[in-house]
Scaffold this motif. Structure first.
Motif, PDB file in Angstrom:
ATOM      1  N   PRO A 103       0.794  -1.226   0.000  1.00  0.00           N
ATOM      2  CA  PRO A 103       0.000   0.000   0.000  1.00  0.00           C
ATOM      3  C   PRO A 103       0.831   1.284   0.000  1.00  0.00           C
ATOM      4  O   PRO A 103       0.416   2.289  -0.557  1.00  0.00           O
ATOM      5  CB  PRO A 103      -0.830  -0.110   1.267  1.00  0.00           C
ATOM      6  N   PHE A 104       1.980   1.248   0.641  1.00  0.00           N
ATOM      7  CA  PHE A 104       2.861   2.409   0.707  1.00  0.00           C
ATOM      8  C   PHE A 104       4.246   1.921   1.110  1.00  0.00           C
ATOM      9  O   PHE A 104       4.373   0.829   1.663  1.00  0.00           O
ATOM     10  CB  PHE A 104       2.334   3.490   1.674  1.00  0.00           C
ATOM     11  N   PRO A 105       5.279   2.689   0.789  1.00  0.00           N
ATOM     12  CA  PRO A 105       6.654   2.252   1.079  1.00  0.00           C
ATOM     13  C   PRO A 105       6.841   1.884   2.558  1.00  0.00           C
ATOM     14  O   PRO A 105       6.349   2.579   3.443  1.00  0.00           O
ATOM     15  CB  PRO A 105       7.510   3.460   0.708  1.00  0.00           C
ATOM     16  N   ARG A 116      -8.021   1.556   4.015  1.00  0.00           N
ATOM     17  CA  ARG A 116      -8.373   2.969   3.757  1.00  0.00           C
ATOM     18  C   ARG A 116      -7.408   3.586   2.742  1.00  0.00           C
ATOM     19  O   ARG A 116      -7.804   4.318   1.856  1.00  0.00           O
ATOM     20  CB  ARG A 116      -8.374   3.766   5.063  1.00  0.00           C
ATOM     21  N   HIS A 117      -6.128   3.267   2.892  1.00  0.00           N
ATOM     22  CA  HIS A 117      -5.110   3.802   1.990  1.00  0.00           C
ATOM     23  C   HIS A 117      -5.336   3.294   0.562  1.00  0.00           C
ATOM     24  O   HIS A 117      -5.260   4.069  -0.414  1.00  0.00           O
ATOM     25  CB  HIS A 117      -3.706   3.453   2.462  1.00  0.00           C
ATOM     26  N   LEU A 118      -5.604   2.010   0.418  1.00  0.00           N
ATOM     27  CA  LEU A 118      -5.806   1.448  -0.913  1.00  0.00           C
ATOM     28  C   LEU A 118      -7.099   1.940  -1.569  1.00  0.00           C
ATOM     29  O   LEU A 118      -7.182   1.997  -2.784  1.00  0.00           O
ATOM     30  CB  LEU A 118      -5.810  -0.093  -0.842  1.00  0.00           C
ATOM     31  N   GLN A 119      -8.068   2.297  -0.744  1.00  0.00           N
ATOM     32  CA  GLN A 119      -9.339   2.807  -1.269  1.00  0.00           C
ATOM     33  C   GLN A 119      -9.201   4.275  -1.709  1.00  0.00           C
ATOM     34  O   GLN A 119     -10.049   4.780  -2.419  1.00  0.00           O
ATOM     35  CB  GLN A 119     -10.461   2.689  -0.238  1.00  0.00           C
ATOM     36  N   GLY A 120      -8.139   4.915  -1.259  1.00  0.00           N
ATOM     37  CA  GLY A 120      -7.911   6.319  -1.620  1.00  0.00           C
ATOM     38  C   GLY A 120      -8.628   7.224  -0.688  1.00  0.00           C
ATOM     39  O   GLY A 120      -9.070   8.272  -0.880  1.00  0.00           O
TER      40      GLY A 120
END
Length: 169
Positions: free
Chosen positions: A33-35, A165-169
């Motif tokens: 999802p993020f670094p 939540r992060h992947l959903q934007g």
């Protein structure tokens, strides 16, 4: 803590965990999802690796506790449920980089938890389980192992919701 409460709380945390894993599609399960983050599948594998063997611990060598059998309960809860601190995982429970199958991962987690619950129902959870020393605490009681599994799972369920939540934007 009563055995019944600890076992029901573990069952509840299992439902929460599997519901969180089901939020992800098969593709998302293996997406970073993020670094610096694990994939949702790696989070699940980490939990499975950290819990595999608890059944054998419950059925293994024990000794009477020389302290209250729930002496570490609050420390475990406060540490693992403090979402503001970042923890480093021991090497032996770090997940691999291979893709995970969502349904297989969930099934493995559920089966392992059912095995733990079965073993817990057959054992005296006041005894210390002496076949493994938890870093910084030494051997934990059966009660404390169930507490650890529950709050460790809740910590990572929280992480899964954050990733979702992060992947959903």
């Amino acid at each position: 803590m009563t055995t019944a409460f600890l076992m029901e709380d573990l069952r509840k945390s299992t439902r929460e965990l599997t519901e969180a894993l089901r939020l992800f599609s098969q593709e998302q399960l293996n997406q970073v999802p993020f670094p610096g983050s694990w994939t949702p599948g790696q989070v699940g594998q980490h939990l499975l690796k950290s819990e595999t063997g608890v059944t054998e611990l419950l059925r293994g060598n024990t000794q009477p506790a020389t302290r209250q059998p729930d002496a570490h309960h609050e420390t475990i809860r406060s540490l693992f449920l403090d979402f503001n601190i970042k923890m480093e995982s021991p090497e032996f429970i770090i997940p691999d980089n291979h893709p995970k199958d969502r349904e297989e991962l969930i099934r493995s987690l559920e089966e392992n938890r059912e095995n733990v619950l079965q073993a817990a129902s057959e054992q005296d959870l006041d005894l210390l389980l002496t076949d493994f020393d938890m870093p910084d605490w030494g051997p934990l009681s059966g009660q404390e192992w169930l507490t650890f599994m529950t709050v460790h799972s809740r910590r990572h369920t929280h992480q899964l919701h954050k990733i979702h939540r992060h992947l959903q934007g």
